[in-house]
Scaffold this active site. Structure first.
Site, PDB file in Angstrom:
ATOM      1  N   ASN A 166      68.280  44.546  35.211  1.00  0.00           N
ATOM      2  CA  ASN A 166      69.299  44.686  36.267  1.00  0.00           C
ATOM      3  C   ASN A 166      68.675  44.743  37.661  1.00  0.00           C
ATOM      4  OD1 ASN A 166      71.451  46.949  34.358  1.00  0.00           O
ATOM      5  ND2 ASN A 166      71.483  44.714  34.495  1.00  0.00           N
ATOM      6  N   ASP A 202      79.406  48.416  30.171  1.00  0.00           N
ATOM      7  CA  ASP A 202      79.376  46.998  30.539  1.00  0.00           C
ATOM      8  C   ASP A 202      80.757  46.537  31.009  1.00  0.00           C
ATOM      9  OD1 ASP A 202      78.376  44.494  30.923  1.00  0.00           O
ATOM     10  OD2 ASP A 202      78.266  43.945  28.805  1.00  0.00           O
TER      11      ASP A 202
HETATM   12  C1  FPP Z   1      77.293  46.513  33.715  1.00  0.00           C
HETATM   13  O1  FPP Z   1      78.301  45.770  34.295  1.00  0.00           O
HETATM   14  C2  FPP Z   1      76.968  47.676  34.512  1.00  0.00           C
HETATM   15  C3  FPP Z   1      75.820  47.860  35.198  1.00  0.00           C
HETATM   16  C4  FPP Z   1      74.743  46.861  35.232  1.00  0.00           C
HETATM   17  C5  FPP Z   1      75.576  49.059  36.001  1.00  0.00           C
HETATM   18  C6  FPP Z   1      76.209  50.316  35.530  1.00  0.00           C
HETATM   19  C7  FPP Z   1      76.467  51.143  36.702  1.00  0.00           C
HETATM   20  C8  FPP Z   1      77.531  51.962  36.866  1.00  0.00           C
HETATM   21  C9  FPP Z   1      78.488  52.209  35.820  1.00  0.00           C
HETATM   22  C10 FPP Z   1      77.778  52.654  38.174  1.00  0.00           C
HETATM   23  C11 FPP Z   1      76.717  53.542  38.713  1.00  0.00           C
HETATM   24  C12 FPP Z   1      76.136  54.494  37.754  1.00  0.00           C
HETATM   25  C13 FPP Z   1      76.088  55.826  37.896  1.00  0.00           C
HETATM   26  C14 FPP Z   1      75.384  56.632  36.868  1.00  0.00           C
HETATM   27  C15 FPP Z   1      76.736  56.533  39.001  1.00  0.00           C
HETATM   28  P1  FPP Z   1      78.005  44.254  34.691  1.00  0.00           P
HETATM   29  O2  FPP Z   1      77.779  44.215  36.173  1.00  0.00           O
HETATM   30  O3  FPP Z   1      76.907  43.690  33.874  1.00  0.00           O
HETATM   31  O4  FPP Z   1      79.386  43.619  34.311  1.00  0.00           O
HETATM   32  P2  FPP Z   1      79.656  42.106  33.853  1.00  0.00           P
HETATM   33  O5  FPP Z   1      78.893  41.889  32.589  1.00  0.00           O
HETATM   34  O6  FPP Z   1      81.142  42.081  33.668  1.00  0.00           O
HETATM   35  O7  FPP Z   1      79.199  41.237  34.994  1.00  0.00           O
END
Ligand code: FPP
Length: 255
Positions: free
Chosen positions: A65, A17
């Site tokens: 998501n 996250d």
């Molecule tokens: C949370 O950060 C992350 C996600 C919803 C997506 C996770 C994806 C990756 C780490 C990259 C791609 C994955 C792979 C396996 C190559 P957020 O966007 O919710 O962050 P925030 O809460 O700060 O807005």
């Protein structure tokens, strides 16, 4: 950071996250935050393999998501595709098997195809199992399991009295995997967010303020060292556990 190689968590699960907040801090767009997050995935997969972790499960995309703005979902799909294309050779070289949990039918066709290919071509690897949770939601997983169970009862394959925790677990998508020993969530949020609700029953939880794109091997080692300081009692007392250990685990049925 020193860790005890004899007391490693067998299974680490991670809620990655903070990509969006990392991007905001760096005054760049969210998508670039995810890009940096994908690099952190590479680092952590390699580190876990180096350390000798047997199972690593990453929450890469929740069912919710997929409801994010179209551009962001598209970018996440591309990153996943890129990851699979660039890392497949590395996964093979390192003996890592790729698995998924979640509804991969909800992903775009190219990503789905790439995932199926990667899962098939790594199916015989056994040094580490990397499971990506994609379009995953734990409540959905549980409901699907209940439906399958009901069907099997209806078709007389099993009886209601046969149902127990192990059997129920075998209807979940994580069947065959040990439950996570350690759950890590980055970015200072203290939630489980519909991730592995059944499987986390006795998991040690570790929360860190580090945002996912900044999460490095040293942060992983810190989490493992913290886990190693905990006494896992599985609902029992310390004294019982001591006796259990002296009897090589024969005296207590932890279930
Ligand atoms: C949370 O950060 C992350 C996600 C919803 C997506 C996770 C994806 C990756 C780490 C990259 C791609 C994955 C792979 C396996 C190559 P957020 O966007 O919710 O962050 P925030 O809460 O700060 O807005």
């Amino acid at each position: 950071m020193k860790i005890n190689r004899d007391n490693l968590p067998q299974h680490i699960a991670i809620i990655m996250d903070g990509n969006g907040r990392w991007a905001k801090q760096h005054a760049i767009g969210r998508i670039r935050g995810h890009k940096k997050g994908a690099q952190a995935v590479r680092t952590v997969v390699r580190s876990c393999r180096e350390i000798g972790i047997k199972h690593l499960t990453l929450y890469a995309l929740s069912t919710e998501n997929l409801g994010r703005p179209k551009e962001e979902v598209k970018a996440l799909m591309s990153l996943l595709e890129e990851y699979l294309s660039n890392e497949l050779m590395e996964l093979q070289k390192q003996g890592i098997r790729l698995k998924t949990i979640g509804e991969i039918d909800h992903l775009n066709a190219t990503v789905k195809e790439k995932l199926l290919q990667a899962k098939t071509s790594t199916a015989n690897n056994d040094r580490m199992i990397l499971t990506l949770a994609l379009s995953y939601g734990s409540r959905d997983e549980i409901i699907l399991a209940v439906k399958k169970l009901m069907q099997d009862i209806k078709q007389d394959k099993i009886k209601i009295n046969d149902i127990n925790k192990d059997m129920f677990g075998s209807y979940l998508q994580t069947t065959g995997m040990p439950d996570p020993d350690l759950l890590i969530r980055t970015s200072g949020e203290y939630r489980i967010s519909n991730f592995l609700l059944w499987q986390l029953a006795y998991t040690e939880l570790y929360f860190t303020d580090v945002l996912w794109p900044d999460f490095k091997k040293d942060d992983l080692l810190k989490a493992i060292a913290n886990y190693q300081q905990r006494e896992r009692r599985f609902g029992l007392t310390s004294e019982q556990l001591e006796k259990d250990n002296n009897n090589n685990g024969r005296s207590i049925d932890r279930e």
